[in-house]
Scaffold this active site. Structure first.
Site, PDB file in Angstrom:
ATOM      1  N   CYS A 313       0.823  -1.221   0.000  1.00 43.21           N
ATOM      2  CA  CYS A 313       0.000   0.000   0.000  1.00 43.21           C
ATOM      3  C   CYS A 313       0.850   1.261   0.000  1.00 43.21           C
ATOM      4  O   CYS A 313       1.840   1.334   0.725  1.00 43.21           O
ATOM      5  CB  CYS A 313      -0.858   0.064   1.257  1.00 43.21           C
ATOM      6  SG  CYS A 313      -1.938  -1.323   1.460  1.00 43.21           S
ATOM      7  N   ARG A 394       0.710  -8.045  -6.018  1.00 40.68           N
ATOM      8  CA  ARG A 394       0.558  -6.628  -6.337  1.00 40.68           C
ATOM      9  C   ARG A 394      -0.637  -6.016  -5.617  1.00 40.68           C
ATOM     10  O   ARG A 394      -1.623  -6.701  -5.333  1.00 40.68           O
ATOM     11  CB  ARG A 394       0.383  -6.442  -7.846  1.00 40.68           C
ATOM     12  CG  ARG A 394      -0.895  -7.040  -8.386  1.00 40.68           C
ATOM     13  CD  ARG A 394      -0.953  -6.923  -9.892  1.00 40.68           C
ATOM     14  NE  ARG A 394      -2.204  -7.404 -10.434  1.00 40.68           N
ATOM     15  CZ  ARG A 394      -2.402  -7.683 -11.711  1.00 40.68           C
ATOM     16  NH1 ARG A 394      -1.424  -7.546 -12.580  1.00 40.68           N
ATOM     17  NH2 ARG A 394      -3.592  -8.075 -12.132  1.00 40.68           N
ATOM     18  N   GLY A 395      -0.520  -4.726  -5.313  1.00 41.25           N
ATOM     19  CA  GLY A 395      -1.625  -3.994  -4.695  1.00 41.25           C
ATOM     20  C   GLY A 395      -2.765  -3.860  -5.691  1.00 41.25           C
ATOM     21  O   GLY A 395      -2.531  -3.769  -6.892  1.00 41.25           O
ATOM     22  N   ARG A 409     -11.953   0.203  -6.618  1.00 42.98           N
ATOM     23  CA  ARG A 409     -11.696   0.250  -5.187  1.00 42.98           C
ATOM     24  C   ARG A 409     -11.147   1.599  -4.764  1.00 42.98           C
ATOM     25  O   ARG A 409     -11.340   2.042  -3.658  1.00 42.98           O
ATOM     26  CB  ARG A 409     -10.703  -0.862  -4.805  1.00 42.98           C
ATOM     27  CG  ARG A 409     -10.341  -0.879  -3.324  1.00 42.98           C
ATOM     28  CD  ARG A 409      -9.380  -2.006  -3.012  1.00 42.98           C
ATOM     29  NE  ARG A 409      -8.615  -1.701  -1.807  1.00 42.98           N
ATOM     30  CZ  ARG A 409      -8.931  -2.125  -0.595  1.00 42.98           C
ATOM     31  NH1 ARG A 409      -9.982  -2.861  -0.404  1.00 42.98           N
ATOM     32  NH2 ARG A 409      -8.186  -1.793   0.437  1.00 42.98           N
ATOM     33  N   GLU A 480      16.110  -4.436  19.580  1.00 43.17           N
ATOM     34  CA  GLU A 480      16.492  -5.517  20.489  1.00 43.17           C
ATOM     35  C   GLU A 480      15.593  -6.740  20.289  1.00 43.17           C
ATOM     36  O   GLU A 480      16.032  -7.884  20.376  1.00 43.17           O
ATOM     37  CB  GLU A 480      16.338  -5.003  21.927  1.00 43.17           C
ATOM     38  CG  GLU A 480      16.834  -5.906  23.001  1.00 43.17           C
ATOM     39  CD  GLU A 480      16.535  -5.288  24.367  1.00 43.17           C
ATOM     40  OE1 GLU A 480      17.484  -4.885  25.057  1.00 43.17           O
ATOM     41  OE2 GLU A 480      15.333  -5.188  24.724  1.00 43.17           O
ATOM     42  N   GLY A 481      14.320  -6.479  19.988  1.00 44.80           N
ATOM     43  CA  GLY A 481      13.341  -7.561  19.847  1.00 44.80           C
ATOM     44  C   GLY A 481      13.378  -8.249  18.498  1.00 44.80           C
ATOM     45  O   GLY A 481      12.683  -9.244  18.281  1.00 44.80           O
TER      46      GLY A 481
HETATM   47  P1  XMP Z   1      -0.816  -7.253   3.370  1.00 43.22           P
HETATM   48  O1  XMP Z   1       0.027  -6.444   4.309  1.00 43.22           O
HETATM   49  O2  XMP Z   1      -1.381  -8.464   4.014  1.00 43.22           O
HETATM   50  O3  XMP Z   1      -2.057  -6.296   3.016  1.00 43.22           O
HETATM   51  O4  XMP Z   1      -0.097  -7.546   2.090  1.00 43.22           O
HETATM   52  C1  XMP Z   1      -3.157  -6.716   2.282  1.00 43.22           C
HETATM   53  C2  XMP Z   1      -4.220  -5.635   2.313  1.00 43.22           C
HETATM   54  O5  XMP Z   1      -3.760  -4.433   1.692  1.00 43.22           O
HETATM   55  C3  XMP Z   1      -4.865  -3.709   1.137  1.00 43.22           C
HETATM   56  N1  XMP Z   1      -4.520  -3.379  -0.237  1.00 43.22           N
HETATM   57  C4  XMP Z   1      -4.092  -2.170  -0.626  1.00 43.22           C
HETATM   58  N2  XMP Z   1      -3.970  -1.011   0.061  1.00 43.22           N
HETATM   59  N3  XMP Z   1      -3.158   0.036  -1.900  1.00 43.22           N
HETATM   60  C5  XMP Z   1      -3.511   0.101  -0.592  1.00 43.22           C
HETATM   61  O6  XMP Z   1      -3.391   1.179   0.011  1.00 43.22           O
HETATM   62  C6  XMP Z   1      -3.260  -1.099  -2.652  1.00 43.22           C
HETATM   63  O7  XMP Z   1      -2.933  -1.122  -3.838  1.00 43.22           O
HETATM   64  C7  XMP Z   1      -3.761  -2.247  -1.987  1.00 43.22           C
HETATM   65  N4  XMP Z   1      -4.037  -3.499  -2.404  1.00 43.22           N
HETATM   66  C8  XMP Z   1      -4.492  -4.179  -1.303  1.00 43.22           C
HETATM   67  C9  XMP Z   1      -6.068  -4.602   1.254  1.00 43.22           C
HETATM   68  O8  XMP Z   1      -6.841  -4.144   2.326  1.00 43.22           O
HETATM   69  C10 XMP Z   1      -5.461  -5.973   1.500  1.00 43.22           C
HETATM   70  O9  XMP Z   1      -6.327  -6.855   2.176  1.00 43.22           O
END
Ligand code: XMP
Length: 494
Positions: A313, A394-395, A409, A480-481
């Site tokens: 994100c 990918r996002g 979205r 440290e953690g």
């Molecule tokens: P993780 O950290 O598990 O996050 O890879 C997955 C969650 O990220 C959100 N998501 C996005 N948020 N831009 C964003 O700001 C993006 O392109 C994007 N794609 C996914 C979403 O809530 C997902 O479950």
């Protein structure tokens, strides 16, 4: 340590998972005694508080099936056509049925190539051969892998190679009786026929083994079918998508938006509640109590929490909006609990510890993208880069994903210029969920054991009574953690 209220309600500071740490409790039971039962939405209980994100590099049918088999839930993404998404949900719903009422069938004039095609597409072995190739016509034989595996010519007709001596059961047989016959006969498939010898159903040996292997699976009360969620947007055309998903039996809908407190989402929520009252609708995403309150008041059955904390994100950087995840989860979950609405801590999870922290901040379950994207069950093929086996991740707000359609979205209807809110990358191969999920589940149970809590309910009770103690870590405390002071000479140790 301090109670959660003292840590999170200061107002001026927001904390990420890495900023906080939990103080241990008293251990008086084994990790295996820990129960992780929870809910993802008002009417959907889970044995495992883990769900997969509706992203096109994370959840299609294979992911949703395996999440549900191990007690979690998958949400099928909607960066595809209505038909494609419907097909994915349909596959999950058909996956584990006691009686298969619409098996794939072939006729004697079909060829080995046709049988191999069905196997490649659906993974079925053991295809019934009927007079005219359809259900309800006279059963003539079964063609299984053993009948065709050594035959080179793909044009050989099934009528010439199929097994004709069959063990069958008569229509009206109970599932238990059918299972007993399957065990006794040692066959892979048991066709069910009526008095005229016509095929009316099928029982698969693998289904019996599956229910034995996965006692915690997330199933509906009646038909023993796996539960499946799916995401949709809030545009008028998403109403058709919704109807298509309901047709194949979707169990929960996620209204997918990076900022869920909008008129669009409230309108869609009310529309769904009017049209499909039985369906659980999970709203979001939200990070504040006021956002959550608007959605709860309008009837949300679950809330998804997180804005910009995901690994891919860039929302917080680009939009200047969001909230560190531990604080967001605590603030929203506390309000949601008062209204009996389960919450999903969505994104920002890159270790088992983050899952435990999400649950400790009040979430009913945790949604993951990057943690699951490198598994065999995630969509896409593995590839190698510098000798490392990777899968694409990918996002959904990345330019690449938006080109394929996921812009809904991140944009309102009249946006003309798109600004990406996510990036594309890759994650390391994690193997199959069959091994990876049990590893995550066991890790979470160990964390609960260290906290001295036997269940998620007990964890939350302690949280709200101020008996779960937190501390904020300084930068040195965080260093440290985590792993430090090592000379890292192997890539895997980095
Ligand atoms: P993780 O950290 O598990 O996050 O890879 C997955 C969650 O990220 C959100 N998501 C996005 N948020 N831009 C964003 O700001 C993006 O392109 C994007 N794609 C996914 C979403 O809530 C997902 O479950």
């Amino acid at each position: 340590g301090a109670a959660a209220a003292e840590v999170f309600e200061s107002g001026a500071t927001g904390y990420a998972y890495n900023d906080i740490i939990l103080l241990p409790g008293h251990v008086y039971f084994a990790a295996d005694d820990v129960r992780l039962d929870s809910r993802v939405s008002r009417s959907i209980p889970l044995k495992t508080p883990l769900v997969s994100s509706p992203m096109d590099t994370v959840t299609e049918s294979a992911m949703a099936i395996h999440m549900a088999l191990q007690g979690g839930l998958g949400f099928v993404h909607y960066n595809n056509t209505v038909r494609e998404q419907k097909k994915e949900v349909d596959r999950v719903k058909r996956y584990e049925s006691g009686f298969i009422t619409d098996p794939k069938t072939l006729a004697p004039h079909h060829t080995i190539a046709d049988a191999r095609d069905i196997k490649a597409r659906y993974g079925f072995q053991g295809i019934p051969v009927t007079e005219d190739g359809r259900m309800g016509s006279r059963l003539l034989g079964i063609v299984s892998n053993r009948d065709i595996e050594f035959i080179r010519d793909p044009q050989v007709r099934l009528g010439d190679v199929m097994t004709r001596e069959l063990v069958t059961a008569r229509e009206g047989v109970t599932l238990e009786e059918a299972y007993a016959i399957v065990k006794e006969s040692k066959k892979g498939k048991l066709p069910i026929v009526n008095g005229r010898g016509e095929l009316v159903g099928l029982v698969a040996r693998t289904d019996i083994l599956k229910s034995r292997d996965f006692p915690n699976s997330t199933k509906d009360k009646v038909g023993k079918r796996l539960l499946c969620g799916a995401a949709i947007g809030t545009r008028p055309e998403d109403r058709d998508r919704l109807d298509a998903l309901v047709e194949v039996g979707v169990d929960a809908i996620v209204l997918d938006s990076s900022q869920g407190d909008s008129t669009y989402q409230l309108d869609m929520l009310r529309y769904i509640k009017n049209r499909h009252a039985h369906l659980d609708v999970i709203c979001g995403n939200v990070v504040t109590r006021s956002q959550a309150y608007h959605l709860i008041r309008a009837g949300a059955d679950g809330l998804r929490i997180g804005m910009g904390c995901g690994s891919i994100c860039t929302t917080q950087e680009v939009m200047a909006c969001g909230r560190p995840q531990a604080t967001a989860v605590y603030m929203v979950s506390q309000l949601a609990r008062e209204h009996g609405v389960p919450t999903i801590a969505d994104g920002g999870v890159s270790s088992i510890g983050h899952i435990i922290k999400g649950l400790s901040c009040g979430a009913s379950c945790v949604m993951m993208g990057s943690m699951l994207a490198g598994t065999d069950e995630a969509p896409g093929e593995y590839f190698y880069k510098d000798g490392v086996r990777l899968k694409k991740y990918r996002g959904m707000g990345s330019m690449e994903a938006m080109k394929q359609g996921s812009a809904v979205r991140y944009f309102s209807e009249d946006d003309r210029v798109r600004v990406a809110q996510g990036v594309s990358g890759a994650v390391i191969d994690k193997g199959s969920l069959r091994r990876y999920l049990p590893y995550l589940i066991q890790g979470v149970k160990h964390g609960f054991q260290d906290l001295g809590v036997l269940s998620l309910q007990e964890l939350h009770q302690r949280l709200y009574e101020g008996r779960l103690r937190f501390q904020v870590r300084t930068p040195a405390g965080q260093m440290e953690g985590s792993v430090h002071s090592l000379y890292t000479y192997e890539r895997s140790a980095v």
